[in-house]
Design an enzyme around this catalytic site. Sequence first.
Site, PDB file in Angstrom:
ATOM      1  N   GLU A 237      -5.639  -8.605   0.661  1.00 19.08           N
ATOM      2  CA  GLU A 237      -6.322  -8.297   1.922  1.00 19.08           C
ATOM      3  C   GLU A 237      -7.780  -8.007   1.633  1.00 19.08           C
ATOM      4  OE1 GLU A 237      -4.753  -5.117   4.383  1.00 19.08           O
ATOM      5  OE2 GLU A 237      -2.691  -5.771   4.049  1.00 19.08           O
TER       6      GLU A 237
ATOM      7  N   GLU B 261       0.796  -1.232   0.000  1.00 20.42           N
ATOM      8  CA  GLU B 261       0.000   0.000   0.000  1.00 20.42           C
ATOM      9  C   GLU B 261       0.832   1.287   0.000  1.00 20.42           C
ATOM     10  OE1 GLU B 261      -2.872  -0.196   3.131  1.00 20.42           O
ATOM     11  OE2 GLU B 261      -3.944  -1.847   2.192  1.00 20.42           O
TER      12      GLU B 261
END
Length: 481
Positions: free
Chosen positions: A387, A199
Amino acid sequence: MKHITRRQFGKTVAATAAVVYAGAALPRFALGDPEPTTLHYPKGFKWGCATAAYQIEGGARDDGRGASNWDVFSHTPGKTYRGDTGDVADDSYHLYKEDVKLLHNLGVSTYRMSLSWSRIFPNGTGQPNAKGMDYYQRVVDELLANNITPYITLFHWDLPQALPGGWQSRDTAKAFADYAAYATRRLGDRVHHFMTTNEFACFTDLGYRVGQFAPGLKLPDKEANQVRHHGILAHGLAVGAIRANTPSGTEVGLAENANVYVPVIESREHIEAARRATREGNAPFLTALMEGKYIDSYLEQEGSNAPKVEPGDMKVIGSALDFVGLNIYTPQYVRADGSAKGWALEENPTSYPHMASPWLTIGPECIYWGVRNVTDLWKPKGIYITENGCSSDDVLTPAGRVEDTDRVMYLRNHLTQLHRVAVEGYPIKGYFLWSLLDNFEWADGYSKRFGIHYVDFKTQKRTPKLSAEWYRDVIATNAVE
Ligand code: GBH
């Protein structure tokens, strides 16, 4: 756990209907489609759970681990909920065998974990710390002994504090590649799936522009954009370093929380708007990786604040990947409009539902559109959901149960959309549920629980929640009922 399956139920309904309405024209469902709603996933689909080093390990000063930016940040008053830190977290540094047992009981085939860079290089560069590397060898061996395939993220936000300037320095990108080379050389005989970074927006923008994450800076746009560039450059350099240090066949990708744009209505014009939004809205990160360039709209938008790019950078950043990992939690709705850009973001009404974390708005179609938009635009070889999961206000009852019905609802609906995208032929290979167990939720400390196992942070006792029971069934049947 189930007393009657849908299949049996369907047969019973059909038999009853046949007696009562013999001869009459019946709606199709009443005639008993053999498995009306069971959603089967492709054969060999990989089910897993995800965690990250600083969120679960604890052992912050054990065996020569160096400090990370998150140690410093979380120990700075006012930065995390009630001053919570990752000093102990889930103590997985010592309890990792117990955690692998939880994975084994779920029946997962894969586990996504990250390495603490400062455990391996306490100063970020220089002399490696053998004891740090040994720990990860032990964890990997324990996983393999349980037939669980490790997927390893090299950087999930905990940056060695000793690196001067952190991500403001271009040298950090080079240091990352050196660390990636070393760690993957040491693990590459047993680990065949690596992710570089987790991320970009979180460790660049949130850390250096917004200040909500470590190191908590609020830099002006020009400098913050340079931090972004160093982040994606680090990824690119690491891709090369991993390939040079691991056997052929090793798969390299990343885990990225690309903004997921969902068409307000699934009509051709809005679908087209969502696709454009995906490319333009992810320009500094995923788009740059997939296209090996900063697209014009990003450069125009940033003007004189655009990042400084050295010759060769974009080629490195655009290095070919074996898979793209998407961390997907929430949708952003998009509609087509008459503007030159062709799309506009839709704002949610105040009544829009969310999970325990206010940012975690619920829109299960984000799984479908996340995978579809990325595939339609860039055709990656494979995609994983690296995720997906949610926070709930979990309560451990005196009977020792956690009835997280809202989490089961969230997961079931997201897996329904995952099925939809799989049967349409998109290259989705696997799914990692965030998270295996409650853990240190960054700035939210221990106030937000994302696990499917409840952790009592005083005793370190792990208790499977209802969602763990449910997920075990999904994995066992490779289906959602
Ligand atoms: C992931 O980030 C992380 O990879 C993982 O470590 C984390 O535990 C998990 O999600 C759950 O949060 O407070 O309104 O400013 C997901 C992306 C970006 C979502 C930061 C929350 C803060 C929103 N996250 N964002 S707000």
